[in-house]
Design a protein around this motif. Structure first.
Motif, short mmCIF file in Angstrom:
data_model
loop_
_atom_site.label_atom_id
_atom_site.label_comp_id
_atom_site.label_asym_id
_atom_site.label_seq_id
_atom_site.Cartn_x
_atom_site.Cartn_y
_atom_site.Cartn_z
N ASP A 186 -3.77 -11.39 4.17
CA ASP A 186 -4.71 -12.18 3.39
C ASP A 186 -4.44 -13.66 3.59
O ASP A 186 -4.57 -14.46 2.68
CB ASP A 186 -4.59 -11.83 1.90
CG ASP A 186 -5.14 -10.44 1.62
OD1 ASP A 186 -6.08 -10.03 2.31
OD2 ASP A 186 -4.62 -9.78 0.71
N THR A 208 -12.79 -6.86 6.26
CA THR A 208 -11.41 -6.52 5.94
C THR A 208 -11.16 -6.51 4.43
O THR A 208 -10.30 -5.76 3.95
CB THR A 208 -10.41 -7.44 6.66
OG1 THR A 208 -10.68 -8.80 6.33
CG2 THR A 208 -10.47 -7.24 8.17
N HIS A 209 -11.92 -7.30 3.69
CA HIS A 209 -11.81 -7.25 2.22
C HIS A 209 -12.22 -5.85 1.73
O HIS A 209 -11.55 -5.27 0.88
CB HIS A 209 -12.69 -8.32 1.57
CG HIS A 209 -12.66 -8.28 0.08
ND1 HIS A 209 -11.59 -8.74 -0.66
CD2 HIS A 209 -13.57 -7.81 -0.82
CE1 HIS A 209 -11.85 -8.56 -1.93
NE2 HIS A 209 -13.04 -8.00 -2.07
N LEU A 256 -12.00 -3.14 3.43
CA LEU A 256 -10.95 -2.21 3.85
C LEU A 256 -9.78 -2.24 2.86
O LEU A 256 -9.22 -1.20 2.52
CB LEU A 256 -10.43 -2.56 5.24
CG LEU A 256 -11.43 -2.43 6.39
CD1 LEU A 256 -10.79 -2.88 7.69
CD2 LEU A 256 -11.95 -1.01 6.49
N SER A 257 -9.43 -3.44 2.41
CA SER A 257 -8.35 -3.58 1.44
C SER A 257 -8.69 -2.87 0.14
O SER A 257 -7.86 -2.17 -0.44
CB SER A 257 -8.06 -5.05 1.15
OG SER A 257 -7.55 -5.67 2.29
N GLU A 258 -9.92 -3.05 -0.31
CA GLU A 258 -10.34 -2.40 -1.56
C GLU A 258 -10.33 -0.89 -1.43
O GLU A 258 -10.04 -0.18 -2.38
CB GLU A 258 -11.72 -2.89 -1.97
CG GLU A 258 -11.71 -4.31 -2.51
CD GLU A 258 -13.07 -4.73 -3.04
OE1 GLU A 258 -14.09 -4.09 -2.72
OE2 GLU A 258 -13.09 -5.72 -3.79
N ALA A 259 -10.68 -0.39 -0.24
CA ALA A 259 -10.71 1.06 -0.01
C ALA A 259 -9.33 1.62 0.35
O ALA A 259 -9.19 2.82 0.54
CB ALA A 259 -11.70 1.38 1.11
N GLU A 260 -8.35 0.74 0.47
CA GLU A 260 -7.00 1.13 0.86
C GLU A 260 -6.99 1.90 2.18
O GLU A 260 -6.29 2.90 2.35
CB GLU A 260 -6.31 1.91 -0.26
CG GLU A 260 -6.14 1.09 -1.52
CD GLU A 260 -5.44 1.83 -2.64
OE1 GLU A 260 -4.97 2.97 -2.43
OE2 GLU A 260 -5.37 1.25 -3.74
N TRP A 261 -7.77 1.42 3.14
CA TRP A 261 -7.87 2.03 4.46
C TRP A 261 -6.54 1.89 5.20
O TRP A 261 -5.88 0.87 5.13
CB TRP A 261 -8.98 1.34 5.26
CG TRP A 261 -9.08 1.81 6.68
CD1 TRP A 261 -9.70 2.94 7.11
CD2 TRP A 261 -8.57 1.17 7.85
NE1 TRP A 261 -9.59 3.04 8.48
CE2 TRP A 261 -8.90 1.97 8.95
CE3 TRP A 261 -7.85 0.00 8.05
CZ2 TRP A 261 -8.54 1.62 10.25
CZ3 TRP A 261 -7.49 -0.34 9.35
CH2 TRP A 261 -7.84 0.47 10.43
N ALA A 262 -6.15 2.95 5.90
CA ALA A 262 -4.95 2.94 6.74
C ALA A 262 -5.37 3.26 8.17
O ALA A 262 -6.16 4.19 8.40
CB ALA A 262 -3.94 3.96 6.24
N GLU A 263 -4.86 2.50 9.11
CA GLU A 263 -5.23 2.68 10.51
C GLU A 263 -4.77 4.04 11.01
O GLU A 263 -3.59 4.40 10.90
CB GLU A 263 -4.60 1.57 11.36
CG GLU A 263 -5.00 1.64 12.80
CD GLU A 263 -4.45 0.49 13.62
OE1 GLU A 263 -4.61 0.54 14.84
OE2 GLU A 263 -3.87 -0.44 13.05
#
Length: 105
Positions: free
Chosen positions: A3, A69-70, A72-79
């Motif tokens: 961030d 990417t915000h 993705l952060s909210e969805a707690e996405w993991a690569e």
């Protein structure tokens, strides 16, 4: 994704630019990244911008990446280990960064 207050394109390039090497060896992957790059361009660049072609601007792509990417952060996405929608989209962003020389802009 960090961030950091700076331009998010640097973080994306550091994380996903290496995936571009995979694109050259896999035609299906290349097609998928190309489609994602086109979708990002469509979101950023109106077709009527000019006859000289569509130009992706650093600020616009950075704003797109911040929003993406915000989410993705909210969805707690993991690569994942392979390729999903997100990795393809971020790899396409790297392709656009490279093609339009946006890190040095």
């Amino acid at each position: 994704m960090s961030d950091s207050p700076g331009c998010p394109l640097t973080d994306v390039a550091l994380a996903y630019l290496p995936r571009l090497a995979e694109v050259t060896s896999e035609p299906g992957l290349a097609a998928a990244v190309d489609q994602h790059a086109a979708a990002v361009c469509d979101a950023l660049v109106p077709a009527q911008r000019g006859p000289e072609g569509r130009t992706v601007r650093r600020e616009e792509l950075a704003d797109y990446v911040r929003g993406f990417t915000h989410g993705l952060s909210e969805a707690e996405w993991a690569e994942p280990a392979g390729h999903d929608f997100v990795t393809l989209r971020l790899t396409a962003v790297c392709w656009l960064i490279r093609e339009h020389d946006l890190l040095d802009a």
